[in-house]
Scaffold this motif. Sequence first.
Motif, PDB file in Angstrom:
ATOM      1  N   LEU A 119     -43.277 -16.650   8.779  1.00 17.59           N
ATOM      2  CA  LEU A 119     -42.897 -17.859   8.048  1.00 17.59           C
ATOM      3  C   LEU A 119     -44.096 -18.655   7.548  1.00 17.59           C
ATOM      4  CD1 LEU A 119     -39.957 -19.109  10.294  1.00 17.59           C
ATOM      5  CD2 LEU A 119     -39.790 -18.477   7.870  1.00 17.59           C
ATOM      6  N   GLN A 120     -45.197 -18.611   8.290  1.00 21.95           N
ATOM      7  CA  GLN A 120     -46.348 -19.432   7.925  1.00 21.95           C
ATOM      8  C   GLN A 120     -46.878 -19.123   6.531  1.00 21.95           C
ATOM      9  OE1 GLN A 120     -48.430 -18.792  11.726  1.00 21.95           O
ATOM     10  NE2 GLN A 120     -48.678 -21.001  11.811  1.00 21.95           N
ATOM     11  N   ALA A 121     -46.706 -17.888   6.097  1.00 25.54           N
ATOM     12  CA  ALA A 121     -47.175 -17.504   4.761  1.00 25.54           C
ATOM     13  C   ALA A 121     -46.459 -18.284   3.662  1.00 25.54           C
ATOM     14  CB  ALA A 121     -46.979 -16.011   4.547  1.00 25.54           C
ATOM     15  N   SER A 122     -45.209 -18.681   3.926  1.00 25.87           N
ATOM     16  CA  SER A 122     -44.463 -19.380   2.882  1.00 25.87           C
ATOM     17  C   SER A 122     -44.180 -20.848   3.221  1.00 25.87           C
ATOM     18  CB  SER A 122     -43.160 -18.639   2.566  1.00 25.87           C
ATOM     19  OG  SER A 122     -42.478 -18.298   3.742  1.00 25.87           O
ATOM     20  N   LEU A 123     -44.656 -21.317   4.368  1.00 26.97           N
ATOM     21  CA  LEU A 123     -44.496 -22.733   4.704  1.00 26.97           C
ATOM     22  C   LEU A 123     -45.732 -23.510   4.268  1.00 26.97           C
ATOM     23  CD1 LEU A 123     -43.146 -22.602   8.389  1.00 26.97           C
ATOM     24  CD2 LEU A 123     -41.839 -23.066   6.320  1.00 26.97           C
ATOM     25  N   THR A 124     -45.526 -24.755   3.872  1.00 26.96           N
ATOM     26  CA  THR A 124     -46.679 -25.614   3.586  1.00 26.96           C
ATOM     27  C   THR A 124     -47.397 -25.866   4.913  1.00 26.96           C
ATOM     28  OG1 THR A 124     -45.428 -27.642   3.963  1.00 26.96           O
ATOM     29  CG2 THR A 124     -45.446 -26.787   1.693  1.00 26.96           C
ATOM     30  N   PRO A 125     -48.693 -26.176   4.874  1.00 23.46           N
ATOM     31  CA  PRO A 125     -49.399 -26.463   6.130  1.00 23.46           C
ATOM     32  C   PRO A 125     -48.738 -27.576   6.947  1.00 23.46           C
ATOM     33  CG  PRO A 125     -50.963 -26.160   4.355  1.00 23.46           C
ATOM     34  CD  PRO A 125     -49.593 -26.153   3.730  1.00 23.46           C
ATOM     35  N   SER A 126     -48.222 -28.614   6.272  1.00 27.92           N
ATOM     36  CA  SER A 126     -47.592 -29.713   7.013  1.00 27.92           C
ATOM     37  C   SER A 126     -46.295 -29.252   7.686  1.00 27.92           C
ATOM     38  CB  SER A 126     -47.339 -30.927   6.114  1.00 27.92           C
ATOM     39  OG  SER A 126     -46.411 -30.630   5.113  1.00 27.92           O
ATOM     40  N   ARG A 127     -45.538 -28.366   7.024  1.00 23.95           N
ATOM     41  CA  ARG A 127     -44.306 -27.865   7.628  1.00 23.95           C
ATOM     42  C   ARG A 127     -44.605 -26.915   8.787  1.00 23.95           C
ATOM     43  NH1 ARG A 127     -40.446 -27.597   3.125  1.00 23.95           N
ATOM     44  NH2 ARG A 127     -39.561 -29.583   3.681  1.00 23.95           N
ATOM     45  N   SER A 128     -45.630 -26.102   8.602  1.00 28.51           N
ATOM     46  CA  SER A 128     -46.059 -25.186   9.648  1.00 28.51           C
ATOM     47  C   SER A 128     -46.510 -25.975  10.883  1.00 28.51           C
ATOM     48  CB  SER A 128     -47.192 -24.324   9.107  1.00 28.51           C
ATOM     49  OG  SER A 128     -47.518 -23.310  10.009  1.00 28.51           O
ATOM     50  N   ASN A 129     -47.262 -27.048  10.653  1.00 26.04           N
ATOM     51  CA  ASN A 129     -47.712 -27.918  11.721  1.00 26.04           C
ATOM     52  C   ASN A 129     -46.512 -28.618  12.371  1.00 26.04           C
ATOM     53  OD1 ASN A 129     -49.810 -29.110  13.263  1.00 26.04           O
ATOM     54  ND2 ASN A 129     -49.647 -30.969  12.028  1.00 26.04           N
ATOM     55  N   GLY A 130     -45.533 -29.011  11.572  1.00 32.27           N
ATOM     56  CA  GLY A 130     -44.322 -29.643  12.085  1.00 32.27           C
ATOM     57  C   GLY A 130     -43.546 -28.706  13.000  1.00 32.27           C
ATOM     58  N   PHE A 131     -43.479 -27.429  12.633  1.00 32.48           N
ATOM     59  CA  PHE A 131     -42.806 -26.404  13.437  1.00 32.48           C
ATOM     60  C   PHE A 131     -43.444 -26.353  14.830  1.00 32.48           C
ATOM     61  CE2 PHE A 131     -41.693 -21.561  13.502  1.00 32.48           C
ATOM     62  CZ  PHE A 131     -40.524 -21.815  14.207  1.00 32.48           C
ATOM     63  N   LEU A 132     -44.776 -26.343  14.863  1.00 34.11           N
ATOM     64  CA  LEU A 132     -45.507 -26.322  16.121  1.00 34.11           C
ATOM     65  C   LEU A 132     -45.267 -27.619  16.910  1.00 34.11           C
ATOM     66  CD1 LEU A 132     -47.492 -24.869  18.003  1.00 34.11           C
ATOM     67  CD2 LEU A 132     -49.355 -25.889  16.675  1.00 34.11           C
ATOM     68  N   ASN A 133     -45.225 -28.759  16.207  1.00 31.04           N
ATOM     69  CA  ASN A 133     -44.983 -30.044  16.877  1.00 31.04           C
ATOM     70  C   ASN A 133     -43.583 -30.117  17.486  1.00 31.04           C
ATOM     71  OD1 ASN A 133     -47.558 -30.976  16.385  1.00 31.04           O
ATOM     72  ND2 ASN A 133     -47.005 -32.036  14.504  1.00 31.04           N
ATOM     73  N   ILE A 134     -42.599 -29.505  16.831  1.00 33.48           N
ATOM     74  CA  ILE A 134     -41.243 -29.453  17.398  1.00 33.48           C
ATOM     75  C   ILE A 134     -41.282 -28.666  18.705  1.00 33.48           C
ATOM     76  CG2 ILE A 134     -38.870 -28.602  17.098  1.00 33.48           C
ATOM     77  CD1 ILE A 134     -39.338 -28.985  14.006  1.00 33.48           C
ATOM     78  N   LEU A 135     -41.920 -27.503  18.680  1.00 32.74           N
ATOM     79  CA  LEU A 135     -42.035 -26.688  19.891  1.00 32.74           C
ATOM     80  C   LEU A 135     -42.744 -27.466  21.000  1.00 32.74           C
ATOM     81  CD1 LEU A 135     -41.747 -24.031  21.484  1.00 32.74           C
ATOM     82  CD2 LEU A 135     -43.915 -23.296  20.448  1.00 32.74           C
ATOM     83  N   LYS A 136     -43.846 -28.147  20.645  1.00 37.46           N
ATOM     84  CA  LYS A 136     -44.605 -28.905  21.651  1.00 37.46           C
ATOM     85  C   LYS A 136     -43.753 -30.001  22.283  1.00 37.46           C
ATOM     86  CE  LYS A 136     -49.322 -28.201  19.982  1.00 37.46           C
ATOM     87  NZ  LYS A 136     -50.450 -28.839  19.274  1.00 37.46           N
ATOM     88  N   LEU A 137     -42.942 -30.702  21.481  1.00 38.30           N
ATOM     89  CA  LEU A 137     -42.081 -31.756  22.041  1.00 38.30           C
ATOM     90  C   LEU A 137     -41.025 -31.139  22.962  1.00 38.30           C
ATOM     91  CD1 LEU A 137     -41.240 -34.688  22.390  1.00 38.30           C
ATOM     92  CD2 LEU A 137     -39.847 -34.467  20.316  1.00 38.30           C
ATOM     93  N   MET A 138     -40.457 -30.005  22.556  1.00 37.82           N
ATOM     94  CA  MET A 138     -39.460 -29.329  23.398  1.00 37.82           C
ATOM     95  C   MET A 138     -40.090 -28.904  24.724  1.00 37.82           C
ATOM     96  SD  MET A 138     -37.387 -27.224  20.444  1.00 37.82           S
ATOM     97  CE  MET A 138     -35.896 -26.757  21.352  1.00 37.82           C
ATOM     98  N   GLN A 139     -41.309 -28.400  24.661  1.00 37.51           N
ATOM     99  CA  GLN A 139     -41.999 -27.985  25.894  1.00 37.51           C
ATOM    100  C   GLN A 139     -42.330 -29.198  26.758  1.00 37.51           C
ATOM    101  OE1 GLN A 139     -45.080 -25.481  23.999  1.00 37.51           O
ATOM    102  NE2 GLN A 139     -44.211 -23.777  25.152  1.00 37.51           N
ATOM    103  N   SER A 140     -42.713 -30.292  26.140  1.00 32.35           N
ATOM    104  CA  SER A 140     -43.013 -31.517  26.881  1.00 32.35           C
ATOM    105  C   SER A 140     -41.760 -32.040  27.582  1.00 32.35           C
ATOM    106  CB  SER A 140     -43.561 -32.569  25.914  1.00 32.35           C
ATOM    107  OG  SER A 140     -43.680 -33.820  26.549  1.00 32.35           O
ATOM    108  N   GLN A 141     -40.627 -32.019  26.868  1.00 30.52           N
ATOM    109  CA  GLN A 141     -39.359 -32.442  27.480  1.00 30.52           C
ATOM    110  C   GLN A 141     -38.991 -31.509  28.627  1.00 30.52           C
ATOM    111  OE1 GLN A 141     -36.195 -33.031  24.623  1.00 30.52           O
ATOM    112  NE2 GLN A 141     -37.431 -34.379  23.358  1.00 30.52           N
ATOM    113  N   ALA A 142     -39.194 -30.208  28.427  1.00 32.25           N
ATOM    114  CA  ALA A 142     -38.880 -29.217  29.480  1.00 32.25           C
ATOM    115  C   ALA A 142     -39.711 -29.502  30.732  1.00 32.25           C
ATOM    116  CB  ALA A 142     -39.135 -27.802  28.968  1.00 32.25           C
ATOM    117  N   ARG A 143     -41.010 -29.763  30.536  1.00 31.28           N
ATOM    118  CA  ARG A 143     -41.870 -30.069  31.691  1.00 31.28           C
ATOM    119  C   ARG A 143     -41.397 -31.330  32.403  1.00 31.28           C
ATOM    120  NH1 ARG A 143     -45.680 -27.517  28.397  1.00 31.28           N
ATOM    121  NH2 ARG A 143     -46.204 -29.380  27.248  1.00 31.28           N
TER     122      ARG A 143
END
Length: 139
Positions: free
Chosen positions: A111-135
């Motif tokens: 997906l990163q090939a067709s996502l804008t850098p900000s959207r790609s970064n947002g995808f990672l930030n969503i995962l990070k928040l989910m992991q933070s909530q899980a912890r």
Amino acid sequence: MISTGSPNLDRMVERLAASSDPKRRYEYVLWLAKKLQPLPDEFRHEAFMVKGCVSQVFVAGQLLEGKLHWLGDSDAAITKGLLALLIEGLEGLTPEQVAAIDPSFIAATGLQASLTPSRSNGFLNILKLMQSQARGLQG
């Protein structure tokens, strides 16, 4: 193929990786967005908002009988689809399993090939928040 530790997430990553057509990947992500359940208003506040996203994104993890269940929403269709991919991929896992997921699977989706850098970064930030909530929900 990378194993994330989540059979659901692995299946979706494989499906995305199998397509060489960026348009097909987008269609799949948009289809996932349409399947996302509506987010109750009580989760639409700062504590559940993903930081570092251009669009508004909310995600909330709830622990029931040792397993995580996710709710979320975004005001942007593609971002909502990326959120839906993570919600479906991390549904029913333990907090320990979610916290242990290596974000390198994102590159395997293609997906990163067709996502804008900000959207790609947002995808990672969503995962990070989910992991933070899980912890935060770990015993």
